[in-house]
Write an enzyme that holds these catalytic residues in place. Structure first.
Site, PDB file in Angstrom:
ATOM      1  CG  LEU A  90     -10.388   7.340  10.584  1.00  0.00           C
ATOM      2  CD1 LEU A  90     -11.691   7.797  11.248  1.00  0.00           C
ATOM      3  CD2 LEU A  90      -9.728   8.522   9.846  1.00  0.00           C
ATOM      4  CD  GLU A 110     -14.887   0.989  11.835  1.00  0.00           C
ATOM      5  OE1 GLU A 110     -15.808   0.424  11.190  1.00  0.00           O
ATOM      6  OE2 GLU A 110     -15.078   1.673  12.859  1.00  0.00           O
ATOM      7  CB  SER A 120     -10.836   5.721   0.665  1.00  0.00           C
ATOM      8  OG  SER A 120      -9.537   5.290   0.298  1.00  0.00           O
ATOM      9  CD1 TRP A 151      -6.732  -1.115   6.945  1.00  0.00           C
ATOM     10  CD2 TRP A 151      -4.956  -2.467   6.765  1.00  0.00           C
ATOM     11  NE1 TRP A 151      -7.051  -2.112   6.048  1.00  0.00           N
ATOM     12  CE2 TRP A 151      -5.983  -2.949   5.917  1.00  0.00           C
ATOM     13  CE3 TRP A 151      -3.742  -3.153   6.815  1.00  0.00           C
ATOM     14  CZ2 TRP A 151      -5.835  -4.095   5.139  1.00  0.00           C
ATOM     15  CZ3 TRP A 151      -3.594  -4.298   6.026  1.00  0.00           C
ATOM     16  CH2 TRP A 151      -4.625  -4.744   5.210  1.00  0.00           C
ATOM     17  CB  ILE A 152      -4.316  -0.005  14.377  1.00  0.00           C
ATOM     18  CG1 ILE A 152      -5.815   0.074  14.075  1.00  0.00           C
ATOM     19  CG2 ILE A 152      -3.905   0.974  15.461  1.00  0.00           C
ATOM     20  CD1 ILE A 152      -6.263   1.366  13.434  1.00  0.00           C
ATOM     21  CD  GLN A 190      16.751  -0.467 -14.078  1.00  0.00           C
ATOM     22  OE1 GLN A 190      15.870  -1.061 -13.456  1.00  0.00           O
ATOM     23  NE2 GLN A 190      17.306  -0.952 -15.168  1.00  0.00           N
ATOM     24  N   GLY A 234      21.717  -5.674 -10.424  1.00  0.00           N
ATOM     25  CA  GLY A 234      21.409  -6.881  -9.664  1.00  0.00           C
ATOM     26  C   GLY A 234      21.629  -6.714  -8.179  1.00  0.00           C
ATOM     27  CD  GLU A 247      -1.598   9.524   8.448  1.00  0.00           C
ATOM     28  OE1 GLU A 247      -2.781   9.882   8.510  1.00  0.00           O
ATOM     29  OE2 GLU A 247      -0.902   9.308   9.445  1.00  0.00           O
ATOM     30  CB  THR A 272      -5.113   6.078  -1.488  1.00  0.00           C
ATOM     31  OG1 THR A 272      -6.287   6.728  -1.995  1.00  0.00           O
ATOM     32  CG2 THR A 272      -5.517   4.874  -0.643  1.00  0.00           C
TER      33      THR A 272
END
Length: 390
Positions: free
Chosen positions: A133, A135, A140, A164-165, A343, A347, A370, A372
């Protein structure tokens, strides 16, 4: 009271079959997925063999009809299986969710002939799907996509680039949304494109901060020809199909997010029980105990939220608002819980010797995919207050 290790999440499953399915999932996670996760993620290895294994076990087609090779499980069950997979390794959980998303168009909007021809192979476990979907200039604002399909006799010729496929370059089939008519959402149509189609190629995978074992790539369509028999739904119905798939897909992301958060909490519990400071375990210090309590509460609330949305879906009721709420809350919770886990380990949490830093890096992308979380807030607000006025 000594800490005796993380306990399996207590789940409410409707049938004995569902309980057996969950037991199988936990067995596969313990034997096939979790032991390899850290090393393969660090090396950027895509676990295609793992997908073959869980596919053979029937986990790649759980929410779809058994007459086509699916598991015919309610979403309430499917999502809990997905959470278990993501708890072991997000690459596998997210990949299963994406594959399920890629099957949605044919399963829900395909003709009887299309379902009979394509779904058995798609759901049987030997194939892996991808969903096209987004591109490069259309994220968005998905309705502004530029990939175009032009009719040529009994075929369609597709040109354009998707971005982003997940599984780009690895998938055996792609559910592709392309423009066939006017600008805007009414001019978009869905197609089922074979992964080996002539003219289809993938760019080098993106270099990501997390999910390194899950390939994400641009997919190029250079004169890709598909027959009209591979058009899913009516011309111009593609955007409706896409939104329908995304409502269900958002629940998949929510379940994956809770899986990552649960894994991070389990790691934090184990560490704070064993680590001694000032002569007593870290888990004895009230400030840290309160952090653990907040983490666990957020996880339980997220799990309840995605399951409530799943039950609405299973009963045939509208669930778009609840899906957006679940995706928003669960992914924000995963980010907060994984940050707190780092946290709590101090370390050690910041080193690659412990999985908490990986969980934290992986959680971030779940707030993006899916739709933002800013988009989720827009969806929720529209359900509450109506569309925006301009």
């Amino acid at each position: 009271m000594p800490y005796d290790g993380p306990q399996p999440v207590e789940r409410q499953l409707p049938t004995e079959e569902a309980r057996d399915l969950l037991g199988l999932t936990r067995e596969l996670a313990a034997r096939e997925i979790r032991p390899r996760a850290a090393e393969e993620e660090d090396a950027g290895c895509f676990p295609r063999d793992t997908f073959a294994t869980i596919g053979a076990a029937g986990l790649l087609g759980l929410p779809y009809p058994d007459e086509y090779g699916g598991g015919e499980q309610p979403y309430e069950v499917y999502l809990q299986v997905l959470e278990e997979l993501a708890m072991a390794r997000l690459t596998v959980g997210l990949g299963t969710s994406v594959h399920t998303l890629a099957c949605h168009a044919v399963a829900e909007f395909g003709t009887k002939e299309q379902r009979a021809e394509h779904l058995p192979a798609m759901l049987g476990g030997s194939l892996l799907g991808a969903y096209c979907l987004s591109e490069p200039a259309s994220g968005s604002d998905a309705a502004s996509l530029r990939t175009r399909a032009v009719r040529d006799g009994g075929d369609w010729v597709i040109n354009g680039t998707k971005a982003w496929i997940t599984h780009g370059g690895m998938a055996d089939f792609y559910t592709v949304l392309a423009r066939t008519g006017v600008e805007g959402p009414r001019g978009i149509t869905a197609f089922l494109v074979p992964g080996d189609a002539e003219g289809l190629s993938a760019a080098a995978p993106e270099r990501k901060m997390g999910l390194k074992g899950s390939p994400t790539a641009q997919v190029h369509f250079d004169g890709v020809r598909v027959s009209d028999a591979r058009r899913i739904g009516e011309e111009g119905q593609g955007f409706t199909i896409a939104l329908s798939a995304l409502d269900s897909g958002r629940l998949g992301i929510a379940a994956c997010a809770i899986g990552v958060a649960q894994a991070a909490l389990d790691e934090a519990l184990a560490f704070t029980a064993e680590r001694q400071q000032f002569g007593r375990p870290l888990a004895d210090f009230q400030g840290l105990r309160f952090m653990l309590a907040d983490m666990a509460t957020g996880i339980e609330a997220g799990r309840a939220l995605y399951l409530a949305a799943a039950r609405l879906r299973d009963s045939g009721q509208p669930f778009s608002k609840q899906a957006a709420m679940a995706k928003l809350h669960c992914t924000d919770t995963a980010m907060r819980v994984t940050t707190d886990a780092v946290q709590l380990l101090g370390g050690y949490g910041y080193t690659a010797d412990f999985p908490t830093e990986r969980y934290m890096r992986e959680a971030k992308v779940l707030q993006i995919v899916e739709g933002t979380n800013q988009i989720q807030r827009m969806v929720i607000a529209r359900h509450l207050a109506g569309p925006e006025t301009h």
